[in-house]
Design a protein around this motif. Structure first.
Motif, PDB file in Angstrom:
ATOM      1  N   MET A  58       2.669   0.259 -16.764  1.00 40.98           N
ATOM      2  CA  MET A  58       2.169  -1.110 -16.841  1.00 40.98           C
ATOM      3  C   MET A  58       2.692  -1.956 -15.681  1.00 40.98           C
ATOM      4  N   SER A  59       3.978  -1.764 -15.337  1.00 41.17           N
ATOM      5  CA  SER A  59       4.562  -2.506 -14.214  1.00 41.17           C
ATOM      6  C   SER A  59       3.856  -2.149 -12.921  1.00 41.17           C
ATOM      7  N   ALA A  60       3.565  -0.865 -12.738  1.00 39.16           N
ATOM      8  CA  ALA A  60       2.868  -0.424 -11.531  1.00 39.16           C
ATOM      9  C   ALA A  60       1.451  -1.002 -11.464  1.00 39.16           C
ATOM     10  N   LEU A  61       0.775  -1.080 -12.593  1.00 38.85           N
ATOM     11  CA  LEU A  61      -0.573  -1.641 -12.623  1.00 38.85           C
ATOM     12  C   LEU A  61      -0.562  -3.137 -12.301  1.00 38.85           C
ATOM     13  N   TYR A  62       0.437  -3.845 -12.869  1.00 43.70           N
ATOM     14  CA  TYR A  62       0.553  -5.273 -12.558  1.00 43.70           C
ATOM     15  C   TYR A  62       0.834  -5.485 -11.063  1.00 43.70           C
ATOM     16  N   PHE A  63       1.692  -4.655 -10.486  1.00 42.95           N
ATOM     17  CA  PHE A  63       1.985  -4.763  -9.051  1.00 42.95           C
ATOM     18  C   PHE A  63       0.714  -4.516  -8.231  1.00 42.95           C
ATOM     19  N   LEU A  64      -0.079  -3.517  -8.662  1.00 44.47           N
ATOM     20  CA  LEU A  64      -1.317  -3.206  -7.949  1.00 44.47           C
ATOM     21  C   LEU A  64      -2.295  -4.384  -8.017  1.00 44.47           C
ATOM     22  N   MET A  65      -2.400  -5.030  -9.172  1.00 46.05           N
ATOM     23  CA  MET A  65      -3.282  -6.184  -9.308  1.00 46.05           C
ATOM     24  C   MET A  65      -2.834  -7.343  -8.421  1.00 46.05           C
ATOM     25  N   PHE A  66      -1.518  -7.619  -8.409  1.00 45.76           N
ATOM     26  CA  PHE A  66      -0.997  -8.682  -7.540  1.00 45.76           C
ATOM     27  C   PHE A  66      -1.288  -8.367  -6.079  1.00 45.76           C
ATOM     28  N   TYR A  67      -1.119  -7.095  -5.726  1.00 43.31           N
ATOM     29  CA  TYR A  67      -1.293  -6.704  -4.320  1.00 43.31           C
ATOM     30  C   TYR A  67      -2.763  -6.792  -3.905  1.00 43.31           C
ATOM     31  N   LEU A  68      -3.664  -6.306  -4.780  1.00 45.25           N
ATOM     32  CA  LEU A  68      -5.076  -6.308  -4.430  1.00 45.25           C
ATOM     33  C   LEU A  68      -5.652  -7.716  -4.368  1.00 45.25           C
ATOM     34  N   TYR A  69      -5.229  -8.601  -5.257  1.00 42.19           N
ATOM     35  CA  TYR A  69      -5.734  -9.978  -5.252  1.00 42.19           C
ATOM     36  C   TYR A  69      -4.894 -10.909  -4.370  1.00 42.19           C
ATOM     37  N   ARG A  70      -3.973 -10.317  -3.621  1.00 39.97           N
ATOM     38  CA  ARG A  70      -3.116 -11.062  -2.689  1.00 39.97           C
ATOM     39  C   ARG A  70      -2.424 -12.262  -3.351  1.00 39.97           C
ATOM     40  N   LEU A  71      -1.922 -12.021  -4.554  1.00 44.44           N
ATOM     41  CA  LEU A  71      -1.162 -13.036  -5.266  1.00 44.44           C
ATOM     42  C   LEU A  71       0.277 -13.015  -4.781  1.00 44.44           C
ATOM     43  N   PRO A  72       0.977 -14.124  -4.928  1.00 45.19           N
ATOM     44  CA  PRO A  72       2.384 -14.163  -4.462  1.00 45.19           C
ATOM     45  C   PRO A  72       3.217 -13.130  -5.217  1.00 45.19           C
ATOM     46  N   LEU A  73       3.840 -12.213  -4.499  1.00 43.84           N
ATOM     47  CA  LEU A  73       4.638 -11.161  -5.117  1.00 43.84           C
ATOM     48  C   LEU A  73       5.931 -11.696  -5.724  1.00 43.84           C
TER      49      LEU A  73
END
Length: 321
Positions: free
Chosen positions: A19-34
């Motif tokens: 789940m953590s990896a999926l959330y990171f992928l979503m943040f990265y793909l939508y260019r949200l602040p990490l």
């Protein structure tokens, strides 16, 4: 212990990592602040560590309880539904183990009692043979009679052991009941002569049965007829195409003993008085005859004799319209 804990809960930790990896992928793909993701991850990891410490403490307690418990009541601290189910299962297993242990103990005590009883009976002919040897009165007929008693006791013991183990080795064949009884009488001829007993056999029955087991059952019946017959008495055997009747004119059986004759270990008044019974002969005879599709009935009168009737089992299997 730690490895066991993570092995137990590996699914949940694997799910958290995915789940953590999926959330990171979503943040990265939508260019949200990490930075938002990192702060959330730190908070979740902190909570996960605290929950892990608490859960590990409970896991350790549970293993200690399971490793050292003796009574099911000690498991009451385990309260989850699955743990309650395991408690019920363990309780059932322990109850079954207790029952099996009790049954094994009872069987062992029964065998010990049986061996003591048989040993006591076998001492009688052994003592008689010993006395004859010491006094140099080794009469052939008397020695054969005592040896026959020993052989009968040993045969009965071995048969009972085999019978109690439920070994089904029945082999059915056509048997002449008259010829079989004559063979048994020939075996007991010394005892017949010792008590000056006469025997008559009338009729015959070509019966499809197991010769060995039927021979044992008839031997028990004839042995009892000989034991409790008076000297110079007689035994009459009547055979038809559906029954065998063995009638003696011996001491008879008490009315109150008749209903219990086929109980395992029951000796009755005659057995106690004359010390000639193990209480297993008629019990085995009835069970064996049932396996041979035969029934046995006994009627008797004191000082007049006993009649034993062996007949076909009546079956009312005809379907009625």
């Amino acid at each position: 212990m730690i490895w066991k804990f993570f092995k137990e809960y590996r699914l949940w930790y694997s799910l958290y990592a995915i789940m953590s990896a999926l959330y990171f992928l979503m943040f990265y793909l939508y260019r949200l602040p990490l930075s938002y993701f990192i702060n959330s991850l730190i908070l979740n990891l902190t909570l996960l560590i605290l929950v892990t410490i608490w859960q590990y403490h409970k896991f350790k307690q549970k293993l200690n309880i399971l490793h050292h418990f003796i009574y099911v009541e000690e498991l009451k601290e385990l309260r989850s539904p699955s743990e309650r189910s395991y408690q019920d299962l363990i309780a059932k297993l322990k109850d079954k183990e207790s029952e099996e242990s009790f049954a094994a103990k009872a069987e062992m005590e029964e065998w010990q009692s049986l061996i003591k009883m048989w040993s006591h009976q076998m001492k009688v002919p052994i003592s008689a043979l010993s006395l004859m040897a010491q006094t140099d009165h080794l009469e052939s007929n008397e020695v054969q009679q005592q040896l026959m008693k020993l052989q009968n006791y040993l045969d009965s013991l071995l048969t009972y052991m085999k019978f109690s183990q439920n070994k089904d080795d029945f082999r059915f064949e056509e048997v002449s009941v008259s010829s079989l009884i004559r063979e048994i009488i020939k075996k007991y001829r010394i005892t017949f002569l010792a008590k000056n007993l006469s025997v008559t056999i009338q009729g015959d029955w070509l019966l499809k049965t197991d010769k060995k087991w039927l021979s044992f059952a008839l031997s028990q019946v004839l042995d009892n007829a000989i034991k409790y017959s008076k000297n110079n008495g007689s035994i009459d055997i009547l055979i038809t195409d559906s029954s065998i009747t063995v009638a003696d004119k011996g001491i008879g059986i008490l009315d109150e003993d008749l209903p219990r004759l086929f109980e395992e270990g029951f000796t009755g008044y005659n057995g106690h008085k004359h010390q000639k019974a193990t209480g297993l002969g008629l019990y085995m005879t009835k069970k064996i005859l049932e396996n041979l599709n035969l029934t046995i009935e006994i009627s008797s009168q004191i000082d007049k004799g006993t009649d034993v009737i062996i007949s076909k089992t009546t079956k009312d299997n005809d379907d009625k319209p």
